[in-house]
Design an enzyme around this catalytic site. Structure first.
Site, PDB file in Angstrom:
ATOM      1  CD1 TRP A   1      61.785  29.639  36.192  1.00 35.77           C
ATOM      2  CD2 TRP A   1      61.180  27.735  37.226  1.00 35.77           C
ATOM      3  NE1 TRP A   1      61.471  28.715  35.216  1.00 35.77           N
ATOM      4  CE2 TRP A   1      61.094  27.535  35.819  1.00 35.77           C
ATOM      5  CE3 TRP A   1      60.836  26.671  38.066  1.00 35.77           C
ATOM      6  CZ2 TRP A   1      60.690  26.327  35.243  1.00 35.77           C
ATOM      7  CZ3 TRP A   1      60.437  25.471  37.508  1.00 35.77           C
ATOM      8  CH2 TRP A   1      60.364  25.302  36.105  1.00 35.77           C
ATOM      9  CB  SER A   2      63.732  30.210  43.189  1.00 33.07           C
ATOM     10  OG  SER A   2      63.736  28.804  43.211  1.00 33.07           O
ATOM     11  CB  THR A   3      61.327  35.391  41.748  1.00 36.85           C
ATOM     12  OG1 THR A   3      62.595  35.574  41.084  1.00 36.85           O
ATOM     13  CG2 THR A   3      60.838  36.747  42.201  1.00 36.85           C
TER      14      THR A   3
ATOM     15  CE  LYS B   1      63.527  28.268  47.096  1.00 35.47           C
ATOM     16  NZ  LYS B   1      63.326  27.896  45.689  1.00 35.47           N
TER      17      LYS B   1
ATOM     18  CE1 TYR C   1      67.195  28.282  46.965  1.00 34.19           C
ATOM     19  CE2 TYR C   1      67.706  27.244  44.857  1.00 34.19           C
ATOM     20  CZ  TYR C   1      66.964  28.141  45.601  1.00 34.19           C
ATOM     21  OH  TYR C   1      65.999  28.898  44.982  1.00 34.19           O
TER      22      TYR C   1
END
Length: 362
Positions: free
Chosen positions: A65-67, A69, A155
């Protein structure tokens, strides 16, 4: 007791104990701690599937997921360090169509800090639309910001990857996933992918969604089980569909923690690493509803970590990576059973706490 595989050196055995305690009533996970760019903990355990028939192996990877980013942000920092990308320049300098609808003053740094005013799409989107890069980016280029860029933060959960990714594509002529593979993961030998080739499907741990809470997650409404589909894996969604494990996340992010060089590979200058601490926003994130400090592409410490020069980010459901530039330490936790909170849960914090306990015992 769940068996924990892999290696911990000396005092970092406490990290193994922490993972064992977590997996006593969890599914599967991996943990890595890098110190001075070298692994001092590289461990894993549990299962890669909800039925508990497939063990989590050394080379198991999962959607983080957003890791993801943090990988996308690192690409932007690398280009900035090379002089190819000006983080203070208007996005439209690189992506002229983006100037539409009053966005001529949106800066690249606004994209990296969730302050650009584009936290979602105005037009209805489906999950399938996320697999169409041109559609996703052109719609963002055409719409107006929801606030004056740079004045507020909200976000950009999915949009950030398309925004930064399109800037990277305009600058380099390569997609974000390709640039990352060729310029970051390749030189480091890191098993992390933004856009997963089919030959890796057999070792992907299934994402297990949290119990439904009745809330829709932005536009498009995204069922976390979508991460288990082949179209999701094949697409490049640079804010949300990176596939890796704690080892590969740590191998990449330890470059930032160590002044730009890890294991003999230099990707950034020390000055380029310091740019992450250029604070872009401090206050309440209007989407997350939580107090946040944003630097260049990462969250910055607000007092929750022992190290003051710490940057981090995590993924929906619980994954997390923390870089401490003073301690030259990176801690990564990747798992497949999602917690219900967007901002994660206590599992990763338990691991980070154990890593700092080991560090202080040295």
């Amino acid at each position: 007791m769940v068996e924990i595989h892999g290696e911990c050196t000396g005092r970092f055995e406490v990290v193994r104990e922490a993972l064992a305690a977590i997996l006593a009533d969890d599914l599967g996970a991996s943990v890595a701690v890098h110190l001075d760019g070298e692994p001092v903990a590289d461990i894993w355990g549990g299962y890669a599937d909800e039925a508990r028939t497939v063990p989590w192996e050394r080379d198991t990877i999962t959607n983080v997921w957003s890791t993801t980013k943090t990988m996308t942000a690192l690409c932007a920092l690398i280009l900035a360090d090379r002089g190819d990308l000006d983080l203070a320049a208007p996005v439209a300098k690189y992506w002229p169509e983006f100037a539409a609808a009053g966005k001529q003053d949106v800066l690249v740094r606004h994209l990296l800090s969730h302050t650009a005013g584009l936290p979602g799409w105005d037009e209805p989107m489906t999950a399938e639309d996320l697999y169409d890069w041109e559609k996703a980016t052109s719609r963002l280029a055409a719409q107006a910001p929801r606030w004056e860029p740079g004045t507020r933060a909200g976000y950009h959960a999915i949009t950030q990857g398309y925004l930064v990714g399109e800037v990277v594509r305009r600058v380099t002529g390569r997609t974000l996933g390709t640039f990352f593979a060729e310029e970051v993961a390749g030189p480091l030998g890191a098993d992390f992918h933004i856009g997963l080739p089919a030959e890796h499907d057999h070792r992907v741990a299934q994402i297990v969604p949290p119990p439904p809470n009745g809330e829709e997650r932005a536009n498009p409404p995204l069922n976390p089980a979508e991460a288990n589909t082949l179209p999701w894996r094949r697409a490049e969604i640079p804010a949300a569909n990176g596939h890796g494990n704690a080892r590969s996340v740590g191998e990449v992010q330890s470059v930032l923690a160590c002044g730009g060089t890890a294991r003999g590979v230099r990707l950034l200058s020390p000055e380029g690493c310091e740019r992450v601490f250029e604070e872009q926003f401090r206050g309440t994130d209007e989407v997350l509803g939580a107090p946040m400090r944003y630097g260049m592409g990462y969250g910055l410490d607000t007092g929750g970590f022992p190290g003051p020069r710490t940057c981090f980010w995590g993924g929906w459901g619980g994954s997390l990576v923390v870089n401490d530039l003073d301690a030259r330490m990176t801690v990564a936790f990747m798992m497949n059973r999602m917690a219900g909170d967007t901002l994660g849960d206590t599992r990763a914090i338990t691991i980070v706490t154990a890593a700092y306990e080991a560090l202080s015992a040295g």
